[in-house]
Motif scaffolding. Structure first.
Motif, PDB file in Angstrom:
ATOM      1  N   GLU A  31      -9.528   5.736   9.001  1.00  0.00           N
ATOM      2  CA  GLU A  31     -10.839   5.086   8.946  1.00  0.00           C
ATOM      3  C   GLU A  31     -11.005   4.119  10.112  1.00  0.00           C
ATOM      4  O   GLU A  31     -12.071   4.053  10.722  1.00  0.00           O
ATOM      5  CB  GLU A  31     -11.015   4.342   7.627  1.00  0.00           C
ATOM      6  CG  GLU A  31     -11.262   5.242   6.436  1.00  0.00           C
ATOM      7  CD  GLU A  31     -11.329   4.471   5.127  1.00  0.00           C
ATOM      8  OE1 GLU A  31     -11.117   3.241   5.132  1.00  0.00           O
ATOM      9  OE2 GLU A  31     -11.587   5.110   4.095  1.00  0.00           O
TER      10      GLU A  31
ATOM     11  N   ARG B 221      -4.982   6.691   5.148  1.00  0.00           N
ATOM     12  CA  ARG B 221      -6.432   6.675   5.041  1.00  0.00           C
ATOM     13  C   ARG B 221      -7.028   5.498   5.808  1.00  0.00           C
ATOM     14  O   ARG B 221      -7.999   5.661   6.555  1.00  0.00           O
ATOM     15  CB  ARG B 221      -6.857   6.598   3.576  1.00  0.00           C
ATOM     16  CG  ARG B 221      -8.373   6.751   3.393  1.00  0.00           C
ATOM     17  CD  ARG B 221      -8.821   6.456   1.994  1.00  0.00           C
ATOM     18  NE  ARG B 221      -8.619   5.034   1.757  1.00  0.00           N
ATOM     19  CZ  ARG B 221      -8.151   4.513   0.630  1.00  0.00           C
ATOM     20  NH1 ARG B 221      -7.817   5.294  -0.360  1.00  0.00           N
ATOM     21  NH2 ARG B 221      -8.006   3.216   0.497  1.00  0.00           N
ATOM     22  N   ASN B 222      -6.434   4.326   5.655  1.00  0.00           N
ATOM     23  CA  ASN B 222      -6.936   3.144   6.356  1.00  0.00           C
ATOM     24  C   ASN B 222      -6.813   3.302   7.873  1.00  0.00           C
ATOM     25  O   ASN B 222      -7.717   2.913   8.618  1.00  0.00           O
ATOM     26  CB  ASN B 222      -6.191   1.885   5.908  1.00  0.00           C
ATOM     27  CG  ASN B 222      -6.530   1.491   4.487  1.00  0.00           C
ATOM     28  OD1 ASN B 222      -7.544   1.914   3.948  1.00  0.00           O
ATOM     29  ND2 ASN B 222      -5.675   0.701   3.893  1.00  0.00           N
TER      30      ASN B 222
ATOM     31  N   GLN C 259       0.839  -1.191   0.000  1.00  0.00           N
ATOM     32  CA  GLN C 259       0.000   0.000   0.000  1.00  0.00           C
ATOM     33  C   GLN C 259       0.877   1.245   0.000  1.00  0.00           C
ATOM     34  O   GLN C 259       1.957   1.246   0.571  1.00  0.00           O
ATOM     35  CB  GLN C 259      -0.884   0.027   1.243  1.00  0.00           C
ATOM     36  CG  GLN C 259      -1.848  -1.119   1.337  1.00  0.00           C
ATOM     37  CD  GLN C 259      -2.638  -1.078   2.631  1.00  0.00           C
ATOM     38  OE1 GLN C 259      -2.320  -0.333   3.548  1.00  0.00           O
ATOM     39  NE2 GLN C 259      -3.658  -1.888   2.700  1.00  0.00           N
ATOM     40  N   THR C 260       0.365   2.285  -0.631  1.00  0.00           N
ATOM     41  CA  THR C 260       1.092   3.544  -0.618  1.00  0.00           C
ATOM     42  C   THR C 260       0.946   4.185   0.762  1.00  0.00           C
ATOM     43  O   THR C 260       0.101   3.782   1.569  1.00  0.00           O
ATOM     44  CB  THR C 260       0.545   4.504  -1.683  1.00  0.00           C
ATOM     45  OG1 THR C 260      -0.787   4.835  -1.358  1.00  0.00           O
ATOM     46  CG2 THR C 260       0.617   3.887  -3.066  1.00  0.00           C
ATOM     47  N   LYS C 261       1.742   5.196   1.005  1.00  0.00           N
ATOM     48  CA  LYS C 261       1.691   5.887   2.288  1.00  0.00           C
ATOM     49  C   LYS C 261       0.321   6.540   2.509  1.00  0.00           C
ATOM     50  O   LYS C 261      -0.231   6.517   3.616  1.00  0.00           O
ATOM     51  CB  LYS C 261       2.801   6.929   2.345  1.00  0.00           C
ATOM     52  CG  LYS C 261       3.091   7.468   3.709  1.00  0.00           C
ATOM     53  CD  LYS C 261       4.340   8.339   3.679  1.00  0.00           C
ATOM     54  CE  LYS C 261       4.790   8.669   5.078  1.00  0.00           C
ATOM     55  NZ  LYS C 261       6.037   9.420   5.083  1.00  0.00           N
ATOM     56  N   ALA C 262      -0.240   7.095   1.443  1.00  0.00           N
ATOM     57  CA  ALA C 262      -1.553   7.735   1.538  1.00  0.00           C
ATOM     58  C   ALA C 262      -2.643   6.711   1.860  1.00  0.00           C
ATOM     59  O   ALA C 262      -3.537   6.979   2.665  1.00  0.00           O
ATOM     60  CB  ALA C 262      -1.876   8.455   0.234  1.00  0.00           C
ATOM     61  N   GLU C 263      -2.562   5.532   1.232  1.00  0.00           N
ATOM     62  CA  GLU C 263      -3.551   4.485   1.511  1.00  0.00           C
ATOM     63  C   GLU C 263      -3.450   4.016   2.958  1.00  0.00           C
ATOM     64  O   GLU C 263      -4.464   3.788   3.614  1.00  0.00           O
ATOM     65  CB  GLU C 263      -3.355   3.301   0.570  1.00  0.00           C
ATOM     66  CG  GLU C 263      -3.748   3.581  -0.857  1.00  0.00           C
ATOM     67  CD  GLU C 263      -3.376   2.450  -1.799  1.00  0.00           C
ATOM     68  OE1 GLU C 263      -2.427   1.691  -1.488  1.00  0.00           O
ATOM     69  OE2 GLU C 263      -4.027   2.328  -2.836  1.00  0.00           O
ATOM     70  N   LYS C 264      -2.212   3.869   3.437  1.00  0.00           N
ATOM     71  CA  LYS C 264      -2.014   3.456   4.827  1.00  0.00           C
ATOM     72  C   LYS C 264      -2.594   4.495   5.786  1.00  0.00           C
ATOM     73  O   LYS C 264      -3.260   4.146   6.767  1.00  0.00           O
ATOM     74  CB  LYS C 264      -0.527   3.259   5.133  1.00  0.00           C
ATOM     75  CG  LYS C 264       0.061   2.020   4.505  1.00  0.00           C
ATOM     76  CD  LYS C 264       1.530   1.917   4.852  1.00  0.00           C
ATOM     77  CE  LYS C 264       2.215   0.819   4.079  1.00  0.00           C
ATOM     78  NZ  LYS C 264       3.648   0.753   4.354  1.00  0.00           N
TER      79      LYS C 264
END
Length: 59
Positions: free
Chosen positions: A43, A39-40, A32-37
């Motif tokens: 959340e 965001r997750n 996962q990208t840093k942004a996805e991490k």
């Protein structure tokens, strides 16, 4: 009569398929990208906060 199979080649092919499946699983889990991490993580924090806010205070 069916054609004989090479058991060594079949075993290696099965091992290769298992490694590929494990690699695909790891890519989905850790790729996962840093942004996805981020965001997750946010959340998940929001979900935990929502659950905590619905707890009853039985003292």
């Amino acid at each position: 009569m069916s054609k004989p199979i090479n058991l060594r080649a079949a075993r290696k092919a099965r091992a290769r398929d298992a490694k590929r499946a494990q690699g695909d699983e790891n890519a989905a889990k850790f790729g996962q990208t840093k942004a996805e991490k981020a965001r997750n993580k946010s959340e998940q924090a929001a979900q935990v906060a929502r659950l905590d806010s619905h707890k009853r205070d039985d003292r």
